[in-house]
Design an enzyme around this catalytic site. Sequence first.
Site, PDB file in Angstrom:
ATOM      1  N   HIS A  17     126.439 -21.573 100.484  1.00 46.48           N
ATOM      2  CA  HIS A  17     125.509 -21.962 101.554  1.00 46.48           C
ATOM      3  C   HIS A  17     124.075 -21.961 101.022  1.00 46.48           C
ATOM      4  O   HIS A  17     123.301 -22.875 101.304  1.00 46.48           O
ATOM      5  CB  HIS A  17     125.568 -20.965 102.724  1.00 46.48           C
ATOM      6  N   LYS A  41     137.038 -20.186 115.676  1.00 48.87           N
ATOM      7  CA  LYS A  41     136.892 -18.975 114.856  1.00 48.87           C
ATOM      8  C   LYS A  41     136.465 -17.761 115.672  1.00 48.87           C
ATOM      9  O   LYS A  41     135.697 -17.890 116.621  1.00 48.87           O
ATOM     10  CB  LYS A  41     135.846 -19.210 113.757  1.00 48.87           C
ATOM     11  N   ARG A  90     132.671 -29.757 100.058  1.00 49.95           N
ATOM     12  CA  ARG A  90     133.212 -29.076  98.884  1.00 49.95           C
ATOM     13  C   ARG A  90     134.331 -29.868  98.224  1.00 49.95           C
ATOM     14  O   ARG A  90     134.475 -29.880  97.024  1.00 49.95           O
ATOM     15  CB  ARG A  90     133.756 -27.698  99.286  1.00 49.95           C
TER      16      ARG A  90
HETATM   17  N1  COA Z   1     129.600 -23.332 100.116  1.00 46.78           N
HETATM   18  C1  COA Z   1     130.469 -22.371 100.457  1.00 46.78           C
HETATM   19  N2  COA Z   1     131.200 -22.370 101.585  1.00 46.78           N
HETATM   20  C2  COA Z   1     131.021 -23.396 102.412  1.00 46.78           C
HETATM   21  C3  COA Z   1     130.135 -24.440 102.138  1.00 46.78           C
HETATM   22  C4  COA Z   1     129.396 -24.376 100.938  1.00 46.78           C
HETATM   23  N3  COA Z   1     128.530 -25.302 100.600  1.00 46.78           N
HETATM   24  N4  COA Z   1     130.187 -25.322 103.145  1.00 46.78           N
HETATM   25  C5  COA Z   1     131.083 -24.840 104.022  1.00 46.78           C
HETATM   26  N5  COA Z   1     131.583 -23.680 103.568  1.00 46.78           N
HETATM   27  C6  COA Z   1     132.617 -22.874 104.208  1.00 46.78           C
HETATM   28  C7  COA Z   1     132.133 -22.088 105.391  1.00 46.78           C
HETATM   29  O1  COA Z   1     131.692 -20.801 105.039  1.00 46.78           O
HETATM   30  C8  COA Z   1     133.367 -22.022 106.229  1.00 46.78           C
HETATM   31  O2  COA Z   1     134.176 -20.960 105.758  1.00 46.78           O
HETATM   32  P1  COA Z   1     135.191 -20.203 106.733  1.00 46.78           P
HETATM   33  O3  COA Z   1     136.122 -21.257 107.297  1.00 46.78           O
HETATM   34  O4  COA Z   1     135.859 -19.255 105.847  1.00 46.78           O
HETATM   35  O5  COA Z   1     134.344 -19.572 107.822  1.00 46.78           O
HETATM   36  C9  COA Z   1     134.103 -23.317 105.938  1.00 46.78           C
HETATM   37  O6  COA Z   1     133.571 -23.759 104.709  1.00 46.78           O
HETATM   38  C10 COA Z   1     133.942 -24.374 106.961  1.00 46.78           C
HETATM   39  O7  COA Z   1     132.565 -24.655 107.141  1.00 46.78           O
HETATM   40  P2  COA Z   1     132.095 -25.585 108.320  1.00 46.78           P
HETATM   41  O8  COA Z   1     133.015 -26.755 108.444  1.00 46.78           O
HETATM   42  O9  COA Z   1     130.638 -25.848 108.160  1.00 46.78           O
HETATM   43  O10 COA Z   1     132.412 -24.724 109.629  1.00 46.78           O
HETATM   44  P3  COA Z   1     131.540 -23.624 110.288  1.00 46.78           P
HETATM   45  O11 COA Z   1     132.440 -22.808 111.160  1.00 46.78           O
HETATM   46  O12 COA Z   1     130.732 -22.876 109.308  1.00 46.78           O
HETATM   47  O13 COA Z   1     130.528 -24.457 111.214  1.00 46.78           O
HETATM   48  C11 COA Z   1     129.883 -25.551 113.296  1.00 46.78           C
HETATM   49  C12 COA Z   1     130.992 -25.317 112.241  1.00 46.78           C
HETATM   50  C13 COA Z   1     129.405 -24.213 113.882  1.00 46.78           C
HETATM   51  C14 COA Z   1     128.722 -26.268 112.640  1.00 46.78           C
HETATM   52  C15 COA Z   1     130.496 -26.441 114.406  1.00 46.78           C
HETATM   53  O14 COA Z   1     131.620 -25.806 114.956  1.00 46.78           O
HETATM   54  C16 COA Z   1     129.477 -26.750 115.499  1.00 46.78           C
HETATM   55  O15 COA Z   1     128.670 -27.656 115.365  1.00 46.78           O
HETATM   56  N6  COA Z   1     129.523 -25.979 116.604  1.00 46.78           N
HETATM   57  C17 COA Z   1     128.615 -26.167 117.754  1.00 46.78           C
HETATM   58  C18 COA Z   1     129.339 -26.886 118.922  1.00 46.78           C
HETATM   59  C19 COA Z   1     129.389 -28.360 118.615  1.00 46.78           C
HETATM   60  O16 COA Z   1     128.396 -29.060 118.670  1.00 46.78           O
HETATM   61  N7  COA Z   1     130.618 -28.831 118.290  1.00 46.78           N
HETATM   62  C20 COA Z   1     130.813 -30.174 117.804  1.00 46.78           C
HETATM   63  C21 COA Z   1     131.127 -31.114 118.907  1.00 46.78           C
HETATM   64  S1  COA Z   1     131.263 -32.730 118.210  1.00 46.78           S
END
Ligand code: COA
Length: 161
Positions: A17, A41, A90
């Site tokens: 991140h 989650k 990724r």
């Molecule tokens: N390096 C390391 N890890 C990374 C990474 C990077 N560059 N990019 C992503 N990851 C990891 C994250 O840590 C996460 O790990 P985990 O599954 O073990 O927790 C995984 O990859 C998935 O990341 P991501 O797809 O970004 O999911 P997230 O849970 O971190 O974020 C939100 C998702 C919160 C952005 C999304 O649910 C959201 O926008 N929520 C708000 C409500 C909304 O608007 N919903 C969408 C409607 S269309």
Amino acid sequence: MRTAIYPGSFDPVTLGHLDIIRRASVMFDRLIVAVMHNQNKQPMFSVEERMEFLRCTTSQLPNVEIASFDGLLADYARQQGACAVVKGLRAVSDFEYEFQMALANRKLNPELDTVFLMTSAEYMYLSSSVVKDIAVHGGSVAGFVPDGIMQDIVRRTRKEG
Ligand code: COA
């Protein structure tokens, strides 16, 4: 003033991140790293803890702000006057989900584009779940999370686990 939002669960923030945050902070005037809710989650760390880890990690980056929001990303972006969402990619496996999210967000907020940054090769395998799994089982998370928050993550993870 070009504002972008880097949203995520950040449970906890990892070096992967941080790599994205650093690179995106150069591309935009203002970068908001937003701790948001992923309905699929159940986080281990509270929103406050996750924000504290992020603040500690990004204190050297003057145009980076840490925030949290409990609603839709598209609404938050509008509220903040953001023109872009930043996400890290990724692997090919991330693509389908991210593509769907990017299109849904643009449908909800036509002003909003998603910018994808390719994760640096050394962080391809990294995720917050990997970090938590290692910490809970007593392994070292050195090289996975920023040094400044490593001890805190280990301490709080073991207390939880
Ligand atoms: N390096 C390391 N890890 C990374 C990474 C990077 N560059 N990019 C992503 N990851 C990891 C994250 O840590 C996460 O790990 P985990 O599954 O073990 O927790 C995984 O990859 C998935 O990341 P991501 O797809 O970004 O999911 P997230 O849970 O971190 O974020 C939100 C998702 C919160 C952005 C999304 O649910 C959201 O926008 N929520 C708000 C409500 C909304 O608007 N919903 C969408 C409607 S269309």
